[in-house]
Scaffold this active site. Structure first.
Site, PDB file in Angstrom:
ATOM      1  N   CYS A  74      13.263  10.515   8.212  1.00 39.27           N
ATOM      2  CA  CYS A  74      13.041  10.271   9.639  1.00 39.27           C
ATOM      3  C   CYS A  74      14.328  10.235  10.456  1.00 39.27           C
ATOM      4  CB  CYS A  74      12.269   8.972   9.825  1.00 39.27           C
ATOM      5  SG  CYS A  74      12.987   7.575   8.930  1.00 39.27           S
ATOM      6  N   LYS A 125       0.852  -1.188   0.000  1.00 37.65           N
ATOM      7  CA  LYS A 125       0.000   0.000   0.000  1.00 37.65           C
ATOM      8  C   LYS A 125       0.882   1.231   0.000  1.00 37.65           C
ATOM      9  CE  LYS A 125      -1.630   2.605   3.047  1.00 37.65           C
ATOM     10  NZ  LYS A 125      -1.447   3.898   2.321  1.00 37.65           N
ATOM     11  N   GLU A 175       9.158  15.774  16.390  1.00 37.38           N
ATOM     12  CA  GLU A 175       9.592  15.619  15.004  1.00 37.38           C
ATOM     13  C   GLU A 175       8.848  16.613  14.114  1.00 37.38           C
ATOM     14  OE1 GLU A 175      10.563  11.952  12.029  1.00 37.38           O
ATOM     15  OE2 GLU A 175       8.589  11.942  12.965  1.00 37.38           O
ATOM     16  N   GLU A 233       9.135   1.000  11.546  1.00 40.77           N
ATOM     17  CA  GLU A 233      10.194   2.015  11.429  1.00 40.77           C
ATOM     18  C   GLU A 233       9.478   3.354  11.490  1.00 40.77           C
ATOM     19  OE1 GLU A 233      12.194   4.864  10.513  1.00 40.77           O
ATOM     20  OE2 GLU A 233      12.091   4.200   8.433  1.00 40.77           O
TER      21      GLU A 233
END
Length: 479
Positions: free
Chosen positions: A286, A178, A383, A252
């Protein structure tokens, strides 16, 4: 001219979707429509999982092939990807704003490399025979785990896709992928390569859609393992579902990594590597080190060096070879980043570079540097996922370690020093899944992943393959 698909890639062929819904693709640089694909539905996921299950359960199928035979098909897949490499790079850049030079490196070359790496690994993999302590011996065998639901984000879509499907396919698993709705044109081009390479029907299926569709795939009864890259919040929800189902999962997730500049570092000499570790891909990776820890005795000097770097970056059209930083992926992402910039100012941090929009057209944000940042500031803890750096002073090495490890995340990190041995010793003190010395690079042979809120499990290296395999012990010579 737009790129428009009308069918989904399911069961080794292009088939009509279950609904008429589409995903429009918008350029982040021009804000214009550049293509579309069908939006997948639950019915399409059902069909994809059924195809993957049939392919996996086939007694003469992919899962039963020996590793050498699978490796041959993966090598052909790699070749077909390389033939489409420039087109892949341009599609990714056009969709998420990644500078084209970086897209050629990450999105064009890396996927084929991973297919070749894992193909060669399984081609030579044999059962391990271990001598027993109680007499006899044990054969340790490895078999594919089953049908894999792989969910990938938009920031580095093809490289992250192949972090998952290269080892999964090599192991003998079948996959339902996906892709994120922001980056779908590259996923469909990848499907074209799979078809051209002769990947057997049902081994790889592609169904694009949003979060709800991803959640449906995660909980689908026909899926044996989930591999997800994305936000920590989404990862927690996926972990809860997989926990209830006792379903293996690799997560992750996010990061807030620290670049620790030691007192002997020559940052100006390593400025290109520093850019790659802190601001690469418009700040949309990331593992980037968006917290910069600088020794108090050299703080002003280091702030000036980083400020000069930010001001020197060429921001512009992601398809231009001269561009070092393109737009953010969406208007929503730009709004998020600008919100953090406003919070940083409100909390008393000082903007030394950027902070605004360089253009009225496109979803651009200037490379931004904050000085006078405290470890408890919001911009130093959460973040941001954009080109924003926070420079934090520290008094000594122990305080630097405490600040670096005081994060809820633990994915990446770097140490900058003139003494590589000192850097390696220092890196061992950092609570993180990965740390680079005077730079950062994900090598295919090295396990990659995080701790704490950055996730669980590892991709890349032999560890990446083992996460798609079941291990069985066969006790031999037992009497």
């Amino acid at each position: 001219m737009t790129i428009d698909y009308t069918d989904l890639y399911l069961d080794g062929r292009w088939v009509a979707p279950a609904t008429s819904s589409i995903i429009p693709v918008i350029s982040p640089a021009t804000e214009e429509r550049i293509g579309s694909v069908p939006e997948g539905s639950e019915a399409d996921i059902d069909a994809a999982v059924a195809a993957a299950r049939a392919a996996f359960d086939d007694p003469a199928g992919w899962a039963q092939w020996d590793g050498k035979r699978r490796a041959e098909v993966l090598a052909e897949f790699a070749e077909k990807l390389q033939e489409r490499g420039e087109d892949t790079a341009r599609r990714v850049s056009s969709q998420n704003g990644m500078p084209i030079g970086l897209a050629r490196q990450f999105e064009s070359g890396f996927p084929a490399l991973l297919l070749q790496y894992y193909g060669s690994m399984v081609a030579d993999q044999e059962d391990e025979i271990r001598p027993g302590m109680l007499g006899g011996s044990t054969a340790v065998t490895r078999s594919p785990i089953g049908v894999v639901g792989a969910i990938v984000p938009w920031n580095v879509p093809q490289a992250i896709t192949f972090l998952k499907i290269a080892p999964a396919l090599a192991a003998g698993c079948t996959v339902v992928l996906k892709p994120a709705p922001e980056t779908v044109l590259d996923a469909f081009l990848m499907a074209e390569a799979a078809l051209a390479a002769g990947l057997p029907a049902g081994v790889l299926n592609v169904v694009p859609g949003g979060r709800e569709l991803g959640a449906y795939l995660v909980g689908h009864p026909g899926v044996d393992k989930v591999s997800f890259t994305g936000s920590t919040a989404a990862g927690r929800a996926i972990a809860r579902t997989c926990g209830d189902l006792l379903r293996p999962v690799t997560l992750e997730l996010g990061g807030k990594s620290a670049a620790i500049v030691l007192d002997d570092a020559n940052l100006a000499a390593d400025i290109e590597s520093f850019f790659g570790a802190t601001l690469l891909n418009n700040g949309q990776i990331c593992w980037l080190c968006t917290r910069v820890l600088a020794p108090a005795a050299r703080y002003d000097e280091i702030v000036d060096t980083i400020t000069d770097l930010a001001k020197s970056i060429t921001v512009g059209d992601p398809l231009s070879d001269a561009t070092q930083m393109g737009p953010l992926v969406s208007a929503r992402q730009r709004e998020r980043v600008e919100g953090y910039i406003a919070v940083g100012r409100k909390d008393g941090a000082r903007v030394t570079a950027g902070g605004g929009r360089p253009s009225d057209r496109g979803w651009f944000v200037e490379p931004t540097v904050f000085a006078d940042v405290r470890p408890d500031h919001t911009i130093a803890r959460e973040e941001i996922f954009g080109p924003v750096l926070s420079v934090i002073p520290y008094a000594d090495e122990d305080e630097a370690v405490a600040i670096a490890n005081g994060s809820d995340y633990g994915l990446g990190g770097t140490v900058w020093t003139a003494d590589a041995d000192r850097g390696a010793r220092f890196a061992r003190r950092i609570a993180s899944g990965t740390v680079g010395i005077n730079g950062y690079s994900n090598d295919p042979t090295a396990p990659f992943g995080g701790i704490k809120n950055s996730g669980m499990g590892r991709e890349l290296g032999p560890e990446g393959l083992s996460s798609y395999q079941n291990v069985k012990s066969i006790y031999l010579d037992v009497r």
